[in-house]
Design a protein around this motif. Structure first.
Motif, short mmCIF file in Angstrom:
data_model
loop_
_atom_site.label_atom_id
_atom_site.label_comp_id
_atom_site.label_asym_id
_atom_site.label_seq_id
_atom_site.Cartn_x
_atom_site.Cartn_y
_atom_site.Cartn_z
N ASP A 139 -0.98 -25.35 29.33
CA ASP A 139 -0.30 -25.67 30.58
C ASP A 139 0.96 -24.82 30.70
O ASP A 139 1.41 -24.21 29.73
CB ASP A 139 0.05 -27.16 30.63
CG ASP A 139 0.22 -27.66 32.06
OD1 ASP A 139 0.21 -26.82 32.99
OD2 ASP A 139 0.35 -28.89 32.25
N PRO A 161 7.96 -25.79 31.31
CA PRO A 161 9.05 -26.00 32.28
C PRO A 161 10.05 -24.85 32.29
O PRO A 161 10.57 -24.49 33.35
CB PRO A 161 9.70 -27.29 31.78
CG PRO A 161 8.62 -28.01 31.03
CD PRO A 161 7.81 -26.93 30.38
N THR A 220 10.62 -23.25 45.65
CA THR A 220 9.20 -23.59 45.63
C THR A 220 8.39 -22.55 44.89
O THR A 220 8.52 -21.34 45.16
CB THR A 220 8.64 -23.73 47.06
OG1 THR A 220 9.39 -24.72 47.77
CG2 THR A 220 7.18 -24.14 47.04
N LYS A 227 -5.02 -28.20 37.55
CA LYS A 227 -4.38 -29.52 37.60
C LYS A 227 -3.64 -29.67 38.94
O LYS A 227 -2.41 -29.64 38.99
CB LYS A 227 -3.39 -29.69 36.45
CG LYS A 227 -4.04 -29.67 35.07
CD LYS A 227 -2.98 -29.84 33.99
CE LYS A 227 -3.61 -29.88 32.60
NZ LYS A 227 -2.58 -30.06 31.55
N ALA A 253 -1.59 -30.62 42.01
CA ALA A 253 -0.55 -31.63 42.22
C ALA A 253 0.66 -30.95 42.86
O ALA A 253 0.81 -29.72 42.80
CB ALA A 253 -0.13 -32.28 40.91
N ILE A 254 1.51 -31.77 43.47
CA ILE A 254 2.81 -31.32 43.96
C ILE A 254 3.86 -32.00 43.10
O ILE A 254 4.00 -33.23 43.13
CB ILE A 254 3.01 -31.64 45.44
CG1 ILE A 254 1.97 -30.90 46.29
CG2 ILE A 254 4.42 -31.25 45.88
CD1 ILE A 254 2.09 -31.16 47.78
N HIS A 255 4.57 -31.22 42.30
CA HIS A 255 5.57 -31.76 41.38
C HIS A 255 6.97 -31.57 41.96
O HIS A 255 7.37 -30.45 42.27
CB HIS A 255 5.50 -31.03 40.03
CG HIS A 255 4.18 -31.14 39.34
ND1 HIS A 255 3.84 -32.23 38.57
CD2 HIS A 255 3.11 -30.30 39.32
CE1 HIS A 255 2.62 -32.05 38.07
NE2 HIS A 255 2.16 -30.89 38.52
N ASP A 256 7.69 -32.67 42.10
CA ASP A 256 9.09 -32.60 42.53
C ASP A 256 9.97 -32.38 41.30
O ASP A 256 9.91 -33.14 40.33
CB ASP A 256 9.50 -33.89 43.24
CG ASP A 256 8.78 -34.06 44.57
OD1 ASP A 256 8.57 -33.05 45.26
OD2 ASP A 256 8.42 -35.20 44.92
N LEU A 257 10.76 -31.33 41.35
CA LEU A 257 11.63 -30.97 40.24
C LEU A 257 13.08 -31.27 40.58
O LEU A 257 13.37 -31.84 41.64
CB LEU A 257 11.46 -29.47 39.91
CG LEU A 257 10.01 -28.99 39.73
CD1 LEU A 257 9.98 -27.49 39.50
CD2 LEU A 257 9.33 -29.73 38.59
N GLN A 264 10.34 -27.60 43.80
CA GLN A 264 9.00 -28.15 43.65
C GLN A 264 8.04 -27.10 43.11
O GLN A 264 8.21 -25.90 43.36
CB GLN A 264 8.47 -28.70 44.98
CG GLN A 264 8.38 -27.70 46.11
CD GLN A 264 7.90 -28.33 47.40
OE1 GLN A 264 7.33 -29.42 47.42
NE2 GLN A 264 8.14 -27.66 48.51
N ARG A 265 7.08 -27.59 42.35
CA ARG A 265 6.00 -26.74 41.81
C ARG A 265 4.70 -27.29 42.35
O ARG A 265 4.36 -28.45 42.11
CB ARG A 265 6.01 -26.75 40.28
CG ARG A 265 4.86 -25.96 39.66
CD ARG A 265 5.03 -25.83 38.16
NE ARG A 265 4.86 -27.10 37.46
CZ ARG A 265 3.70 -27.51 36.92
NH1 ARG A 265 2.59 -26.77 37.05
NH2 ARG A 265 3.64 -28.65 36.26
#
Length: 237
Positions: A173, A176, A190, A198, A200-204, A209-210
Motif C-alpha cells: 500500500d 503516508p 488533493t 482499494k 476510497a476517498i480519504h480525508d487527511l 484528501q487522497r
C-alpha cells in the motif's frame, strides 16, 4: 463540466465482460464529460505498439470516437502498461500524461499519479520500477522479437504474482509519508491515484484528501468531478 477518472481496468481479451463494460461507459457516460483521465494499468500488459492486434485496435478506435466527440483524453502509464507508446496514443486520440502530473480542477491544483511509486515500503518493487522505466532498458526490450517479448512478459507476470503472495499488506500500500511529500511538492490538497485496488476517498489533515480509484473486476469504478466536488461511483460489470 464533468471530469472523469479511471484506472486499473486491466483490459485483456480474457475478460470480455470488462471490455463490454468499458465500451458501454464510453458510449453512455463519457460523452457528456469534458475530460477523461486514464491513470494506468489500462491494459493487463503491453509489450509494444507493434504487437497491437484486433482487440487493441478496437479499444483505440472506441477512444478515438470519444475524442472526436469533443472529450479530451489523457493517458498515464501504470506498472502493467508502461510501454504504451505514441502509436497507440495517436490511434486512440489521447495525450500521454507524465506520472506524476498536476491539473487544475475548479482552479485548484490536483496531483495525478498511478500510485505504484507511492508504495515506498516495497523496496524490491521500487528498485525494479527504476530499472524497467529506464529508456535504454525499454529500447532494448522493444528490439527483441515479439515472441521473446511475450515470453519475458509472461515470466515477469508470474514472478510478480508469486512475490505478491509473500509480501505483507502494508508493503503493498502507499505510505503516508510519500503521499504527504507529493502533496507538499506540488502545493496541492488533493491526490488522485490507482494501483492499490482499494477505492476510497480519504480525508487527511489540513483539508487534504487522497482519492483512490478502483480496479475493474466485479464492479467498475469511475471518479467524477463536477461543480459539487468529487463523487466516486461504482457499477456492476
Amino acid at each position: 463540466m464533468r471530469s472523469l477518472f479511471i484506472s486499473d481496468l486491466h483490459l485483456t481479451p480474457g475478460r470480455p465482460d470488462i471490455t463490454r463494460a468499458f465500451l458501454r461507459f464510453l458510449e453512455q457516460d463519457a460523452p457528456t464529460a469534458r475530460q477523461l483521465y486514464i491513470l494506468g494499468d489500462f491494459f493487463e500488459y503491453w509489450i509494444g505498439d507493434d504487437v497491437m492486434d484486433e482487440f487493441h485496435l478496437q479499444i483505440a478506435g472506441a477512444l478515438r470516437r470519444l475524442s472526436e466527440h469533443g472529450v479530451s483524453i489523457s493517458f498515464m502509464h501504470g506498472n502493467r502498461d508502461f510501454l504504451v507508446g505514441e502509436r497507440f496514443c495517436q490511434l486512440a486520440g489521447c495525450t500521454a500524461l507524465p506520472d506524476p502530473s498536476v491539473i487544475l480542477l475548479a482552479k485548484e491544483p490536483v496531483v495525478l499519479m498511478h500510485g505504484d511509486s507511492l508504495c515506498t515500503l516495497d523496496t524490491s518493487y521500487i528498485r525494479f520500477r527504476k530499472v524497467v522505466r529506464n529508456p535504454l532498458i525499454q529500447k532494448l526490450f522493444l528490439s527483441f522479437p515479439k515472441r521473446m517479448r511475450r515470453k519475458l512478459a509472461d515470466r515477469l507476470r508470474e514472478k510478480s504474482m508469486s512475490a505478491a503472495r509473500e509480501k505483507t499488506e502494508p508493503s503493498m500500500d502507499v505510505t503516508p509519508e510519500a503521499v504527504t511529500d507529493a502533496l507538499t511538492q506540488y502545493q496541492s490538497k488533493t491526490l488522485i491515484h490507482g494501483h492499490t485496488h482499494k477505492p476510497a476517498i480519504h480525508d487527511l489533515e489540513d483539508g487534504q484528501q487522497r482519492i483512490v480509484l478502483g480496479d475493474w473486476d466485479t464492479y467498475g469504478w469511475v471518479l467524477e468531478h463536477n461543480p459539487n466536488g468529487f463523487d466516486l461511483k461504482k457499477f456492476t460489470i
